[in-house]
Motif scaffolding. Structure first.
Motif: not given
Ligand SMILES: [Cu+2]
Lengths: 353, 557
Positions: A188-189, A224, A226, A228, A232, A235
């Motif tokens: 998920d992102h 990002c 969420q 991940c 993360h 990102m």
């Molecule tokens: Cu992500």
């Protein structure tokens, strides 16, 4: 004697504390050039209709919440001050009060009314953002989340690029919003550019969508939202809002295959005979890997590794030499190239405009 | 009344060899000892979880810090969340419920003493399993360590491809095992409250604490089951090639979210309803008035219990649900605000016209009220789905739920600690240290969690191990981290106070607060059998009736 030892101990502890704090503050290490011009990501400075709508409803909710807070807070403070036990208290118990139906009814009905008003206002915004009709002039983009970078495709013009999304500015008179289809290649992102719209998740096996219609040209950053995996945090996400002409020019350039000159043959050979091409694509050459970002027009981007570093010669070389140095945990392996090969590959990549 | 308990000779007790006494604690089925075991066990984990939080905050004190690696940071927030929810908050609430319920309803023990012991040791074993991952998580692959999937462990991060080694398995097993313990305790609490009340104590006359723990038990029974099911499915995915959540083989990441949050949201109420219970017992005593609107408080609690099962997808406003689903979960979430608001008003109504005494337990209750008010209001903001599209998964959310869990629940817990410490230990805590604890913790709390809302509004997502300078986040993160040290100092004073007072505190009477519920009618600490003779009650405040025979409650209720 005992006293001084005591004091020494206290001083020692305080000193230790101060030193460790100073150490922590100094522990910041190199940062790879702040990417050019990151605009603030304040959600209260919207620049696109969905973010605008959220902004308006949020101000409305904030005002109501502030009013409720003021009333209840005053009641609380008043009762604490007014009904505290005085120093000259006679020790008698205050008269017991077990409750009152009228009062209870009042403070049940009033909140219900507030909730109703809030709900109706909210439902209107949900509907107008989520169910907005897509105008024919809309630009269609597919965003695919990868661990830990973004892939962007413009299916109608055949562009594949990464990390930096270009969209045209949208004139309210002739709206050209961008509709983004959201998918994920792995975990998920979540796509979040606070000034353009709220976030929407990218979920494997599922296609989501969102839209933006930026009112002002400029660079909008986000990242990002969420969790991940390991990287993360790095990102990051950049949206370039261009004028109509700029955007068209960019799209034309980007749709071309790579123009590779003969001056960098050696670098090209290294690139095409190592594992680089298993993961990276350079259109018009044998490189057609899809695991990592498309490098066809690498040099048209301001940053590399999803905004983790600005796209300079040093950073690029360092990245190829040892991605861990810039983005520990990224999924690009260090390729153990010799210095010579490293320079050659970097030179080759630098021709990919 | 049973104030005349048969006194054991305390000197006799302390001369027994330490081995015997330890053996007693390990094999005990006494609800009071198990309650204390639960509480101590949770306190140990509170300190561990607090250290994990401190590590994260040190890492975030400045941009581009290199205090820990991203991997370690991710392990820290996973372990911090999992520990605090499953191995601190739940067991500590179970501990107080265990200790207090039989005493407050005039019973000699919980309904199922052996089940009680079994549940505790399962919970304890679950915690050990989770922490064993630090050593055993590597497995044969040499990768892993502690789990790093986040406390809600979204699929497909937990799938074998993304989580090699055994770290996720320890997470799964730890929660599975402790979850079975929680279900045992919940059944026990429900049975105790429903079946063991003393003569005269009808449902309408039992203390609010008993009511609220009954609702909590019902929530645990209903909420832990889907979590347990999900953990089993996840294990099937990982080891038997099932494809529930394995997206690479066509599984669904969203189904995991539904399973997790249908547990996760009621879980908030599992924790906060016992906190309400503490406030509902303590505020009246220190205001010298009966609780305002008892039946309404009961109704509001039951209502919260029901509504809490209809709101789970407000954790999923950003996963791309239809506008109808988003609207539904907006209104259902907002509705929770109504019974919650009623409670706040009733607590204020209780203080109104009273004679408020600012002893440490009351101070913490006031902190609870104030912070719970703010937490509720930021909750309403997050319930507004569009606002949540911006705020969801940002530091604003982190600030919001720490306002609930620390600002409300932990403050109420501290109140409970100070309030019942004399009953549990037979000794008085140190009031001065208690007040220092309160103020230090209050300052630290507000430094940390008030300012934590701001980076959220400025676009800072949660769970990032570092951030770049120039985003306007630096100063806020610095302040947040500074607050942590104040909180740690407060906790240190708290632990010192408990330890010191347990050994050196002045011996206190059976009823130091001039309170009204049954636990204060027996000696401090209570004898093993609680009451020499089972009490008989006629009102909600049996001790008031005894102390004021000229004006008893039962004439009015
Ligand atoms: Cu992500």
């Amino acid at each position: 004697m005992r006293r001084t030892r005591h004091r020494a101990l206290v001083q020692g502890i305080a000193g230790l504390f101060a030193v460790s704090l100073a150490f922590l503050l100094l522990a910041t290490s190199q940062c790879f050039g702040a990417p050019a011009n990151p605009s603030p990501t304040n959600i209260f400075r919207p620049s696109s209709t969905p973010a605008d709508e959220v902004f308006h409803i949020s101000i409305f909710v904030l005002i109501i919440a502030a009013l409720i807070f003021a009333v209840v807070f005053c009641l609380l403070v008043y009762s604490l001050v007014k009904f505290r036990r005085g120093p000259d208290d006679d020790g008698r118990e205050p008269p017991p009060v077990y409750g009152s139906n009228q009062v209870e009814l009042a403070w049940t009905v009033l909140p219900i009314l507030i909730v109703l008003v809030l709900f109706l206002a909210t439902a209107r915004v949900i509907h107008s953002v989520e169910d907005a009709a897509k105008p024919p002039a809309a630009v269609a983009v597919i965003a695919i989340g990868h661990q830990f970078w973004w892939e962007f495709r413009y299916p109608s013009v055949g562009i594949v690029t990464a990390n930096e999304l270009h969209v045209p500015v949208s004139d309210p008179a002739h709206p050209t919003p961008t509709y983004i289809e959201l998918r994920s290649a792995d975990t998920d992102h979540s796509f979040w550019i606070p000034r353009l719209a709220g976030k929407t998740d990218l979920i494997p096996n599922r296609t989501n969508s969102m839209w933006i219609d930026p009112h002002e040209v400029g660079i909008y950053v986000g990242q990002c939202a969420q969790y991940c995996g390991t990287q993360h945090a790095k990102m990051l996400l950049r949206v370039y809002v261009d004028t109509k002409e700029q955007f068209d020019r960019w799209a034309r350039e980007e749709a071309q295959p790579a123009r590779v000159g003969d001056t960098v043959n050696q670098g090209r050979r290294v690139f095409e005979t190592t594992a680089c091409i298993n993961c990276h694509a350079v259109s018009g050459t044998v490189a057609d890997g899809r695991f990592g970002p498309d490098l066809t027009h690498l040099m048209s981007r301001d940053t590399i590794a999803s905004g983790a570093a600005s796209n300079t010669h040093e950073n690029l070389r360092l990245w190829i030499h040892d991605p861990e140095a810039i983005k520990p945990g990224s999924l690009m392996p260090a390729m153990q190239l010799s210095d010579q090969d490293l320079d050659a590959v970097t030179a080759y990549l630098e021709t990919l405009r | 009344m049973s104030s005349d308990s048969i006194a054991l000779n305390p000197a006799l007790e302390s001369t027994r060899p330490i081995g015997d006494r330890l053996h007693d604690w390990v094999t005990t089925v006494d609800h009071k000892k198990l309650g204390i075991l639960y509480i101590l066990y949770a306190l140990v984990f509170l300190v561990i979880g607090g250290i994990e939080a401190t590590i994260m905050r040190i890492q975030l004190i400045v941009p581009h810090n290199h205090f820990v690696s991203p991997q370690v940071f991710n392990e820290m927030f996973t372990m911090h969340g999992t520990t605090m929810i499953f191995f601190v908050a739940m067991p500590i609430m179970f501990g107080f419920a265990n200790y207090l319920l039989p005493l407050m309803i005039g019973a000699r023990d919980m309904a199922f003493p052996r089940l009680n012991a079994w549940s505790f040791w399962l919970a304890a074993f679950g915690g050990l399993l989770l922490y064993f991952s630090f050593i055993g998580g590597n497995g044969l692959y040499g990768a892993g360590g502690a789990p790093d999937v986040g406390w809600f462990a979204y699929a497909p991060l937990t799938a074998r491809v993304f989580s090699i080694g055994h770290s996720t398995d320890f997470w799964t097993l730890g929660l599975l095992v402790s979850g079975i313990g929680s279900i045992g305790t919940a059944a026990n609490i429900a049975a105790t409250v429903l079946c063991l009340r003393c003569p005269g104590m009808t449902l309408g006359k039992m203390p609010l604490l008993a009511w609220m723990n009954l609702v909590m038990a019902a929530l645990v029974l209903l909420a832990i089951s889907p979590l347990t099911a999900a953990q089993i499915m996840l294990s099937l995915d990982r080891y038997l090639g099932a494809h529930f959540f394995d997206t690479q083989a066509g599984g669904s990441a969203v189904i995991w979210m539904h399973f997790f949050w249908i547990f996760g949201h009621p879980e908030v109420y599992v924790l906060v309803i016992p906190a309400f219970a503490f406030a509902s017992e303590i505020i009246p005593v220190f205001s010298r008035k009966p609780i305002f609107g008892y039946p309404v408080m009961v109704a509001a609690t039951v209502a919260i219990g029901f509504v809490s099962f209809t709101v789970w997808a407000h954790h999923m406003f950003t996963v791309g649900m239809s506008s109808y689903a988003n609207s539904f979960f907006t209104i259902s979430t907002m509705i929770v605000g109504v019974p919650t608001g009623i409670k706040i008003f009733n607590w204020i109504g209780t203080m109104w016209g009273g004679k408020i005494e600012f002893k440490t337990p009351m101070l913490f209750c006031i902190g609870f009220l104030f912070q719970f008010l703010i937490a509720g209001l930021t909750g309403i903001m997050l319930a507004v789905a569009p606002f949540d599209w911006q705020l969801g998964n940002s530091y604003f959310v982190v600030a919001h739920f720490h306002y609930v869990i620390v600002g409300a629940i932990l403050f109420a817990l501290f109140a409970a600690f100070y309030y019942w410490f004399p009953k549990m230990s037979g000794r008085m805590y140190n009031e001065r240290l208690g007040k220092w604890h309160f103020w230090l913790f209050l300052i630290g709390f507000h430094l940390t969690f008030d300012f934590m809302h701001i980076p959220g509004l400025l676009g800072m997502p949660r769970r990032i191990y570092t951030y770049e300078p120039g985003r306007g986040w630096d100063i806020w993160n610095l302040i947040i981290t500074v607050g942590v040290f104040f909180q740690a100092a407060g906790i240190l004073l708290f632990v010192c106070n408990l330890l010191w007072s347990r050994i050196k505190g002045p011996v206190c009477t059976s009823d130091p607060w001039d309170a009204w519920t049954l636990e204060w009618s027996t000696s401090s600490p209570p004898p093993e059998y609680n009451f020499a003779a089972i009490p008989v009650v006629r009102s909600r405040r049996p001790l008031w009736d005894i102390k004021h025979p000229e004006d008893p409650d039962w004439k009015y209720e």
